[in-house]
Scaffold this motif. Structure first.
Motif, PDB file in Angstrom:
ATOM      1  N   PRO A 272      37.300  18.483  67.497  1.00 19.19           N
ATOM      2  CA  PRO A 272      37.364  17.055  67.814  1.00 19.19           C
ATOM      3  C   PRO A 272      37.962  16.247  66.661  1.00 19.19           C
ATOM      4  CG  PRO A 272      35.081  17.764  67.532  1.00 19.19           C
ATOM      5  CD  PRO A 272      35.916  19.001  67.549  1.00 19.19           C
ATOM      6  N   ALA A 273      38.845  15.331  67.013  1.00 18.79           N
ATOM      7  CA  ALA A 273      39.427  14.441  66.007  1.00 18.79           C
ATOM      8  C   ALA A 273      38.517  13.246  65.766  1.00 18.79           C
ATOM      9  CB  ALA A 273      40.800  13.975  66.462  1.00 18.79           C
ATOM     10  N   LEU A 274      37.681  12.963  66.746  1.00 12.40           N
ATOM     11  CA  LEU A 274      36.684  11.902  66.591  1.00 12.40           C
ATOM     12  C   LEU A 274      35.356  12.435  67.112  1.00 12.40           C
ATOM     13  CD1 LEU A 274      38.575   8.770  67.976  1.00 12.40           C
ATOM     14  CD2 LEU A 274      38.036   9.244  65.585  1.00 12.40           C
ATOM     15  N   LYS A 275      34.315  12.207  66.332  1.00 10.97           N
ATOM     16  CA  LYS A 275      33.005  12.723  66.729  1.00 10.97           C
ATOM     17  C   LYS A 275      32.007  11.585  66.823  1.00 10.97           C
ATOM     18  CE  LYS A 275      33.698  16.150  63.621  1.00 10.97           C
ATOM     19  NZ  LYS A 275      33.320  17.040  62.542  1.00 10.97           N
TER      20      LYS A 275
ATOM     21  N   ILE B 255      39.102   2.683  56.947  1.00 10.26           N
ATOM     22  CA  ILE B 255      39.612   3.415  55.791  1.00 10.26           C
ATOM     23  C   ILE B 255      39.143   4.866  55.852  1.00 10.26           C
ATOM     24  CG2 ILE B 255      39.703   1.381  54.312  1.00 10.26           C
ATOM     25  CD1 ILE B 255      37.107   2.430  52.956  1.00 10.26           C
ATOM     26  N   GLY B 256      39.758   5.684  55.016  1.00 10.67           N
ATOM     27  CA  GLY B 256      39.399   7.094  54.961  1.00 10.67           C
ATOM     28  C   GLY B 256      40.612   7.910  54.575  1.00 10.67           C
ATOM     29  N   PRO B 257      40.396   9.165  54.154  1.00  8.48           N
ATOM     30  CA  PRO B 257      41.525   9.989  53.726  1.00  8.48           C
ATOM     31  C   PRO B 257      42.407  10.390  54.912  1.00  8.48           C
ATOM     32  CG  PRO B 257      39.483  11.264  53.711  1.00  8.48           C
ATOM     33  CD  PRO B 257      39.100   9.856  54.008  1.00  8.48           C
ATOM     34  N   SER B 258      43.605  10.917  54.630  1.00  2.00           N
ATOM     35  CA  SER B 258      44.515  11.339  55.691  1.00  2.00           C
ATOM     36  C   SER B 258      43.818  12.331  56.619  1.00  2.00           C
ATOM     37  CB  SER B 258      45.738  12.023  55.092  1.00  2.00           C
ATOM     38  OG  SER B 258      46.450  11.107  54.323  1.00  2.00           O
ATOM     39  N   GLY B 259      44.044  12.146  57.916  1.00  4.81           N
ATOM     40  CA  GLY B 259      43.491  13.090  58.879  1.00  4.81           C
ATOM     41  C   GLY B 259      42.028  12.856  59.183  1.00  4.81           C
ATOM     42  N   CYS B 260      41.484  11.699  58.777  1.00  4.99           N
ATOM     43  CA  CYS B 260      40.055  11.459  58.990  1.00  4.99           C
ATOM     44  C   CYS B 260      39.779  10.920  60.385  1.00  4.99           C
ATOM     45  CB  CYS B 260      39.528  10.477  57.954  1.00  4.99           C
ATOM     46  SG  CYS B 260      40.197   8.816  58.166  1.00  4.99           S
ATOM     47  N   GLY B 261      40.838  10.548  61.116  1.00  3.82           N
ATOM     48  CA  GLY B 261      40.630  10.062  62.481  1.00  3.82           C
ATOM     49  C   GLY B 261      40.771   8.564  62.641  1.00  3.82           C
ATOM     50  N   LYS B 262      41.092   7.850  61.553  1.00  2.00           N
ATOM     51  CA  LYS B 262      41.130   6.393  61.666  1.00  2.00           C
ATOM     52  C   LYS B 262      42.263   5.911  62.576  1.00  2.00           C
ATOM     53  CE  LYS B 262      43.331   5.864  57.056  1.00  2.00           C
ATOM     54  NZ  LYS B 262      43.833   7.245  56.936  1.00  2.00           N
ATOM     55  N   SER B 263      43.447   6.530  62.461  1.00  2.97           N
ATOM     56  CA  SER B 263      44.546   6.139  63.357  1.00  2.97           C
ATOM     57  C   SER B 263      44.271   6.590  64.783  1.00  2.97           C
ATOM     58  CB  SER B 263      45.865   6.752  62.881  1.00  2.97           C
ATOM     59  OG  SER B 263      46.311   6.088  61.729  1.00  2.97           O
ATOM     60  N   THR B 264      43.704   7.774  64.918  1.00  3.69           N
ATOM     61  CA  THR B 264      43.349   8.273  66.250  1.00  3.69           C
ATOM     62  C   THR B 264      42.403   7.300  66.937  1.00  3.69           C
ATOM     63  OG1 THR B 264      43.565  10.537  65.456  1.00  3.69           O
ATOM     64  CG2 THR B 264      42.306  10.211  67.487  1.00  3.69           C
TER      65      THR B 264
ATOM     66  N   PHE C 139      35.830   6.355  57.663  1.00  3.13           N
ATOM     67  CA  PHE C 139      35.882   7.562  58.480  1.00  3.13           C
ATOM     68  C   PHE C 139      36.067   8.777  57.581  1.00  3.13           C
ATOM     69  CE2 PHE C 139      36.300   6.272  62.947  1.00  3.13           C
ATOM     70  CZ  PHE C 139      36.482   4.912  62.811  1.00  3.13           C
ATOM     71  N   LEU C 140      35.446   9.881  57.988  1.00  3.85           N
ATOM     72  CA  LEU C 140      35.651  11.136  57.277  1.00  3.85           C
ATOM     73  C   LEU C 140      35.535  12.276  58.284  1.00  3.85           C
ATOM     74  CD1 LEU C 140      36.088  12.308  54.420  1.00  3.85           C
ATOM     75  CD2 LEU C 140      33.609  12.519  54.242  1.00  3.85           C
TER      76      LEU C 140
ATOM     77  N   THR D  91      30.653   7.705  51.100  1.00  9.40           N
ATOM     78  CA  THR D  91      31.410   6.455  51.015  1.00  9.40           C
ATOM     79  C   THR D  91      31.616   6.088  49.553  1.00  9.40           C
ATOM     80  OG1 THR D  91      30.216   5.786  52.983  1.00  9.40           O
ATOM     81  CG2 THR D  91      31.540   4.107  51.896  1.00  9.40           C
ATOM     82  N   GLU D  92      30.562   6.215  48.803  1.00 13.63           N
ATOM     83  CA  GLU D  92      30.661   5.854  47.394  1.00 13.63           C
ATOM     84  C   GLU D  92      31.658   6.754  46.675  1.00 13.63           C
ATOM     85  OE1 GLU D  92      26.915   5.330  45.394  1.00 13.63           O
ATOM     86  OE2 GLU D  92      27.886   5.483  43.436  1.00 13.63           O
ATOM     87  N   ASP D  93      31.599   8.060  46.964  1.00  9.83           N
ATOM     88  CA  ASP D  93      32.547   8.989  46.343  1.00  9.83           C
ATOM     89  C   ASP D  93      33.987   8.608  46.686  1.00  9.83           C
ATOM     90  OD1 ASP D  93      30.467  10.315  45.285  1.00  9.83           O
ATOM     91  OD2 ASP D  93      30.536  12.041  46.656  1.00  9.83           O
ATOM     92  N   TYR D  94      34.197   8.211  47.935  1.00  6.08           N
ATOM     93  CA  TYR D  94      35.566   7.887  48.350  1.00  6.08           C
ATOM     94  C   TYR D  94      36.047   6.605  47.694  1.00  6.08           C
ATOM     95  CZ  TYR D  94      39.659   6.961  51.179  1.00  6.08           C
ATOM     96  OH  TYR D  94      40.945   6.701  51.585  1.00  6.08           O
ATOM     97  N   ILE D  95      35.226   5.556  47.745  1.00 11.43           N
ATOM     98  CA  ILE D  95      35.729   4.285  47.221  1.00 11.43           C
ATOM     99  C   ILE D  95      35.811   4.262  45.703  1.00 11.43           C
ATOM    100  CG2 ILE D  95      35.027   2.887  49.217  1.00 11.43           C
ATOM    101  CD1 ILE D  95      32.688   1.920  47.512  1.00 11.43           C
ATOM    102  N   THR D  96      35.067   5.159  45.066  1.00  9.08           N
ATOM    103  CA  THR D  96      35.195   5.212  43.613  1.00  9.08           C
ATOM    104  C   THR D  96      36.285   6.197  43.198  1.00  9.08           C
ATOM    105  OG1 THR D  96      33.442   6.857  43.537  1.00  9.08           O
ATOM    106  CG2 THR D  96      32.815   4.569  43.119  1.00  9.08           C
TER     107      THR D  96
END
Lengths: 285, 254
Positions: B21-24, B39-48, B222-223, B245-250
């Protein structure tokens, strides 16, 4: 020898080979044109392109077959262009790649490899006899249209595939239906490419003899075809007749080469018009 | 705080039968007249996810979508929904500027004409208003009949925004709208995004966290196809609850 020298030598050799091959093709083309011009240019005169053939084709001009060929091009394109473009739109925009599409595509590819004389016999059986169009401009034009269809479909499909997906996305995202998107965005963007396919087909259609010799082209017609049910004279068939059926070769041979030159000029002229039209369209896009 | 304009409930999406699944299980609200950033890294599903909101994923042949997406309480995936009308109401601006190969005017007029606008003076008015809202009127007013491709990249993207708002959408989805633009053009588009929320509900996907912080009211992280956390932007960027979230934004990953 060091690897650098070896690589450089190989690079130079392949460059030379490519230039050589290019020069060879250019030379062959140039030779043919030069030969035809040399043999045919003497026959060209205003009378030659404006007069009907006279005295059993040994005198007069070739305006009748010129007009016939133009008419054949118009009839064949009036049939093949809409049918071909529509088919390409179906293949590229509507079909989902199922068994039917695969079978149809195969049929189109096969149609491209059918020898033109077979197509001519098909035209005779189907258009002339079965549909009762007789040996006519209409039958011959439709047969030539069948000949042009595969090229036209393939060229149109390629042109449609080259329309960026972003254009379609933008149209759909604005609430466009599929047909609106195709009609207002995809087809206009693909049109220059489709025109290119059309130009190629016109050249092919203008020069073919076999598909028309049974279906509507005649040895001699007293004047222009006035209806699509009249038979016509056509340049390629006229060349064939001059080259094979005459007994006064001294008189018909120059006419034959003159006719060839006119046919070439006609095809090139149409291509030029097409190329200019395409360039204009591209600029507008 | 305004009402939810769009709501998703347990949204699952996969690109084909066997694909993961691309979105869960994405459940979230998009509030009216605000800017929501994904927001989120590439392939996290945000555009989907964004493309589920106006059913652009319908073009993915084997896509499977379950769950519900509501627009003003109406399920946009129910059979009686007219997709073209839905897309008129939920407009979209894409990652790369994609003006049609027409004139500037014709680009903006395209949508209204699809909907049946014929009167040239009405169309002129729509074109002017849309270009004004997109901040492009002053630059484009004297060259409306020039090709859209003669504009710079940033102008083209603002033209695409003008084109999108010419059909009076209620929601505007923006899929990384500045990723192909230079910093100055980006700043202009961001300024525009902040202005647009007065009249529209905006959802914007961005790979740029500073951008999310600058333009949005609400941020969703998204992740791997999951909605990890969403809430007011200042909270997400200062005191996130989830460790990921904290790991990503930092900047610990991404």
């Amino acid at each position: 020898m060091s690897i650098y020298l070896l690589r450089r030598a190989a690079d130079r050799a392949s460059t030379a080979a490519l230039y050589g091959c290019m020069a060879l093709s250019a030379a062959v083309l140039g030779l043919i044109l030069a030969f035809l011009a040399y043999r045919g240019v003497g026959a060209i005169s205003w009378e030659f392109i404006s007069d009907h053939p006279r005295a059993g084709m040994t005198e007069g001009g070739i305006v009748t077959p010129i007009a016939g060929t133009v008419q054949l091009i118009l009839v064949s394109m009036a049939f093949a262009f809409p049918v071909g473009v529509t088919t390409a739109v179906y293949f590229n925009e509507y079909s989902r790649g199922g068994a039917l599409t695969k079978a149809l595509r195969l049929a189109v590819r096969s149609l491209a490899s059918v020898p033109s004389v077979v197509l001519g016999l098909f035209g005779l059986a189907f258009f002339c006899v079965f549909l009762r169009f007789g040996a006519s401009l209409l039958s011959a034009g439709l047969t030539l249209g069948c000949l042009a269809l595969p090229t036209l479909i393939t060229a149109s499909e390629t042109a449609l595939q080259n329309v960026p997906r972003e254009f379609r996305d933008a149209s759909y995202a604005l609430g466009g239906t599929r047909w609106q998107t195709i009609y207002k965005v995809v087809l206009p963007s693909a049109f220059p490419g489709i025109i290119t396919g059309g130009i190629l087909c016109v050249g092919r259609v203008a020069g073919e003899t076999a598909p028309i010799m049974f279906t509507g082209a005649v040895f001699f017609a007293p004047g222009f075809a006035r209806s699509i049910f009249d038979s016509v004279m056509a340049l390629p068939y006229h060349i064939y007749v001059l080259a094979t059926a005459g007994t006064r070769i001294d008189k018909t041979e120059p006419l034959q080469y003159g006719t060839i030159l006119v046919l070439l000029a006609l095809v090139l002229g149409i291509s030029m018009v097409g190329i200019v039209a395409r360039a204009r369209l591209r600029k507008r896009l | 705080m305004e009402e939810a304009k769009m709501v998703t409930k347990s949204l699952f999406m996969s690109y084909s039968r066997n694909a993961p699944p691309a979105l869960k299980d994405v459940t979230m609200d998009i509030r009216a007249n605000s800017v929501t950033a994904f927001i989120g890294p590439s392939g996290c599903g945000k555009s989907t996810f964004l493309r589920c909101l106006n059913r652009m994923n319908d073009f993915v042949r084997d896509a499977r979508i379950t769950g519900r997406v509501l627009l003003d309480g109406m399920d946009i995936y129910s059979p009686e929904v007219d997709v073209t009308n839905l897309r008129r109401r939920v407009g979209m601006v894409f990652q790369r500027p994609n003006p049609f190969p027409f004139s500037i005017r014709e680009n903006v007029a395209y949508g209204p004409k699809l909907l049946g606008a014929r009167d040239e003076s009405v169309i002129d008015e729509i074109v002017e208003n849309s270009l004004r809202s997109a901040g492009l009127w002053e630059e484009a007013r004297d060259r409306l009949n020039d090709m859209a491709t003669s504009l710079s990249g940033g102008q083209q993207q603002r033209l695409c925004i003008a084109r999108a708002i010419a059909v009076e959408p209620e929601v505007l989805l923006m899929d990384e709208p500045t990723s192909a633009l230079d910093p100055i053009a980006t700043a202009r588009v961001e300024e525009l995004v902040r202005e647009l929320k007065r009249d529209y509900t905006v959802a914007i996907v961005t790979h740029n966290m500073q951008q999310a912080a600058r333009v949005s009211d609400t941020t969703a992280f998204f992740l791997m196809g999951e909605l990890v956390e969403y809430g007011p932007t200042d909270v997400i960027f200062t005191t996130p609850t989830d460790q990921r979230t904290e790991d990503y934004i930092t900047g610990r990953f991404g």
